[in-house]
Design a protein around this motif. Structure first.
Motif, PDB file in Angstrom:
ATOM      1  N   LYS A  62       3.421  -5.591  -1.079  1.00  0.00           N
ATOM      2  CA  LYS A  62       3.219  -4.492   0.623  1.00  0.00           C
ATOM      3  C   LYS A  62       1.418  -5.493   0.441  1.00  0.00           C
ATOM      4  O   LYS A  62       0.212  -4.478   0.040  1.00  0.00           O
ATOM      5  CB  LYS A  62       2.113  -2.758   0.407  1.00  0.00           C
ATOM      6  N   PRO A  63       1.296  -6.409   1.306  1.00  0.00           N
ATOM      7  CA  PRO A  63       0.074  -7.452   1.202  1.00  0.00           C
ATOM      8  C   PRO A  63      -0.826  -6.267   2.291  1.00  0.00           C
ATOM      9  O   PRO A  63      -2.248  -6.399   2.311  1.00  0.00           O
ATOM     10  CB  PRO A  63       0.586  -8.192   2.588  1.00  0.00           C
ATOM     11  N   SER A  64      -0.849  -5.052   2.838  1.00  0.00           N
ATOM     12  CA  SER A  64      -1.490  -4.387   3.850  1.00  0.00           C
ATOM     13  C   SER A  64      -2.238  -3.297   3.045  1.00  0.00           C
ATOM     14  O   SER A  64      -3.210  -2.703   3.888  1.00  0.00           O
ATOM     15  CB  SER A  64      -0.667  -4.059   4.904  1.00  0.00           C
ATOM     16  N   ALA A  65      -1.726  -2.898   1.687  1.00  0.00           N
ATOM     17  CA  ALA A  65      -1.928  -1.836   1.151  1.00  0.00           C
ATOM     18  C   ALA A  65      -3.589  -2.879   0.600  1.00  0.00           C
ATOM     19  O   ALA A  65      -3.457  -3.715   0.532  1.00  0.00           O
ATOM     20  CB  ALA A  65      -1.283  -1.645   0.204  1.00  0.00           C
ATOM     21  N   LEU A  66      -4.732  -1.238   0.318  1.00  0.00           N
ATOM     22  CA  LEU A  66      -5.686  -1.196   0.131  1.00  0.00           C
ATOM     23  C   LEU A  66      -5.154  -2.193  -1.523  1.00  0.00           C
ATOM     24  O   LEU A  66      -4.602  -1.652  -2.777  1.00  0.00           O
ATOM     25  CB  LEU A  66      -6.920  -0.374   0.224  1.00  0.00           C
ATOM     26  N   GLY A  67      -6.522  -2.733  -2.183  1.00  0.00           N
ATOM     27  CA  GLY A  67      -6.184  -3.928  -3.697  1.00  0.00           C
ATOM     28  C   GLY A  67      -6.953  -2.942  -4.664  1.00  0.00           C
ATOM     29  O   GLY A  67      -8.530  -1.917  -3.981  1.00  0.00           O
ATOM     30  N   VAL A  68      -7.537  -3.169  -5.453  1.00  0.00           N
ATOM     31  CA  VAL A  68      -8.078  -2.671  -6.523  1.00  0.00           C
ATOM     32  C   VAL A  68      -9.306  -4.013  -7.430  1.00  0.00           C
ATOM     33  O   VAL A  68      -8.592  -5.365  -8.049  1.00  0.00           O
ATOM     34  CB  VAL A  68      -7.384  -2.543  -7.575  1.00  0.00           C
ATOM     35  N   GLU A  78     -11.356  -4.413   1.803  1.00  0.00           N
ATOM     36  CA  GLU A  78      -9.818  -4.313   0.763  1.00  0.00           C
ATOM     37  C   GLU A  78      -9.179  -3.972  -0.490  1.00  0.00           C
ATOM     38  O   GLU A  78      -8.640  -4.059  -0.632  1.00  0.00           O
ATOM     39  CB  GLU A  78      -9.357  -6.279   1.085  1.00  0.00           C
ATOM     40  N   ILE A  79     -10.670  -3.277  -0.684  1.00  0.00           N
ATOM     41  CA  ILE A  79     -10.850  -3.166  -1.956  1.00  0.00           C
ATOM     42  C   ILE A  79     -11.242  -1.345  -1.872  1.00  0.00           C
ATOM     43  O   ILE A  79     -11.798  -0.867  -1.052  1.00  0.00           O
ATOM     44  CB  ILE A  79     -11.230  -2.868  -2.889  1.00  0.00           C
ATOM     45  N   GLY A  80      -9.731  -0.710  -2.323  1.00  0.00           N
ATOM     46  CA  GLY A  80      -9.402   1.020  -2.156  1.00  0.00           C
ATOM     47  C   GLY A  80     -10.122   1.553  -3.299  1.00  0.00           C
ATOM     48  O   GLY A  80     -10.168   3.126  -3.094  1.00  0.00           O
ATOM     49  N   ALA A  81     -10.214   1.098  -4.843  1.00  0.00           N
ATOM     50  CA  ALA A  81     -10.317   1.463  -5.434  1.00  0.00           C
ATOM     51  C   ALA A  81     -11.158   0.909  -7.141  1.00  0.00           C
ATOM     52  O   ALA A  81     -10.673  -0.831  -6.736  1.00  0.00           O
ATOM     53  CB  ALA A  81      -9.489   2.339  -6.725  1.00  0.00           C
ATOM     54  N   ILE A  82     -11.699   1.247  -7.990  1.00  0.00           N
ATOM     55  CA  ILE A  82     -12.280   0.006  -9.310  1.00  0.00           C
ATOM     56  C   ILE A  82     -12.117   0.467 -10.354  1.00  0.00           C
ATOM     57  O   ILE A  82     -12.247   1.637 -10.640  1.00  0.00           O
ATOM     58  CB  ILE A  82     -14.025   0.208  -8.723  1.00  0.00           C
ATOM     59  N   VAL A  83     -11.691  -0.429 -11.362  1.00  0.00           N
ATOM     60  CA  VAL A  83     -10.924   0.292 -12.440  1.00  0.00           C
ATOM     61  C   VAL A  83     -11.987  -0.769 -13.384  1.00  0.00           C
ATOM     62  O   VAL A  83     -12.533  -1.667 -13.413  1.00  0.00           O
ATOM     63  CB  VAL A  83      -9.660  -0.480 -12.772  1.00  0.00           C
ATOM     64  N   VAL A  84     -12.628   0.470 -14.334  1.00  0.00           N
ATOM     65  CA  VAL A  84     -13.258  -0.602 -15.409  1.00  0.00           C
ATOM     66  C   VAL A  84     -12.824  -0.431 -16.590  1.00  0.00           C
ATOM     67  O   VAL A  84     -12.023   0.723 -17.133  1.00  0.00           O
ATOM     68  CB  VAL A  84     -14.668   0.204 -15.372  1.00  0.00           C
ATOM     69  N   THR A  85     -12.956  -1.328 -17.558  1.00  0.00           N
ATOM     70  CA  THR A  85     -12.201  -0.827 -18.380  1.00  0.00           C
ATOM     71  C   THR A  85     -12.832  -2.610 -19.353  1.00  0.00           C
ATOM     72  O   THR A  85     -13.788  -3.070 -19.226  1.00  0.00           O
ATOM     73  CB  THR A  85     -10.770  -1.811 -18.414  1.00  0.00           C
ATOM     74  N   GLY A  86     -12.727  -2.119 -21.129  1.00  0.00           N
ATOM     75  CA  GLY A  86     -13.007  -2.940 -21.971  1.00  0.00           C
ATOM     76  C   GLY A  86     -12.209  -4.200 -23.122  1.00  0.00           C
ATOM     77  O   GLY A  86     -11.361  -4.091 -22.867  1.00  0.00           O
TER      78      GLY A  86
END
Length: 167
Positions: free
Chosen positions: A46-52, A86-94
């Protein structure tokens, strides 16, 4: 009764004000950071979906201790991702065996109380809470002290079964 459209406009205006309150001016995502790795991911079908936007704390030798440099990079990348349509959410990890083991003690030792007080040492941490897009903490391994606080500042926390979390 307030219409749904009116409520949406109020929420949108509140989010725009929230973005305007960020203490760092906006600038685009850097090509490289010293303490974190950043990448963007989109849905393959789904290229039209927001990315992360993915932010990996990248100081595995110090168990991703939260130095000023790491936190400044984290805030800068978060603000940049927040401004990307184009970004819908942000993921933070270690990266490595820890999400974040807390404050960088060797860095803190060099600062006396007067310096910490006069510079409001941890005030920039609040900027994470001002990001309008949802931030997801993908917590692995250790999340101690400031690392646990960072996870709690995020909107959603997803923890692996091996998490060791403590304030």
């Amino acid at each position: 009764m307030i219409s749904l459209t009116h409520k949406c406009h109020r929420i949108s205006n509140a989010l725009m004000q929230k973005r305007a309150q960020l203490s760092q001016p906006f600038s685009s995502l850097k090509d490289t950071y010293g303490s974190i790795l950043v990448s963007t991911h989109s849905h393959p079908n789904k290229p039209s979906a927001l990315g992360v936007g993915l932010i990996e704390l990248n100081q595995p030798k110090s168990l991703n201790s939260l130095s000023d440099a790491l936190f400044n990079d984290l805030i800068h990348a978060s603000i940049a991702f927040d401004s990307m349509d184009e970004i819908g959410a942000i993921v933070v990890t270690g990266k490595g065996k820890a999400f974040a083991a807390g404050a960088d003690i060797p860095e803190m030792i060099t600062k006396d109380f007067a310096h910490a007080y006069n510079t409001n040492m941890f005030s920039q941490w609040a900027d994470i809470c001002k990001i309008s897009k949802p931030i997801i903490a993908a917590v692995n391994g250790f999340a101690l002290g400031g690392g646990c606080e960072l996870a709690m500042m995020c909107d959603i926390v997803i923890a692996s079964p091996t998490v060791i979390q403590n304030l």
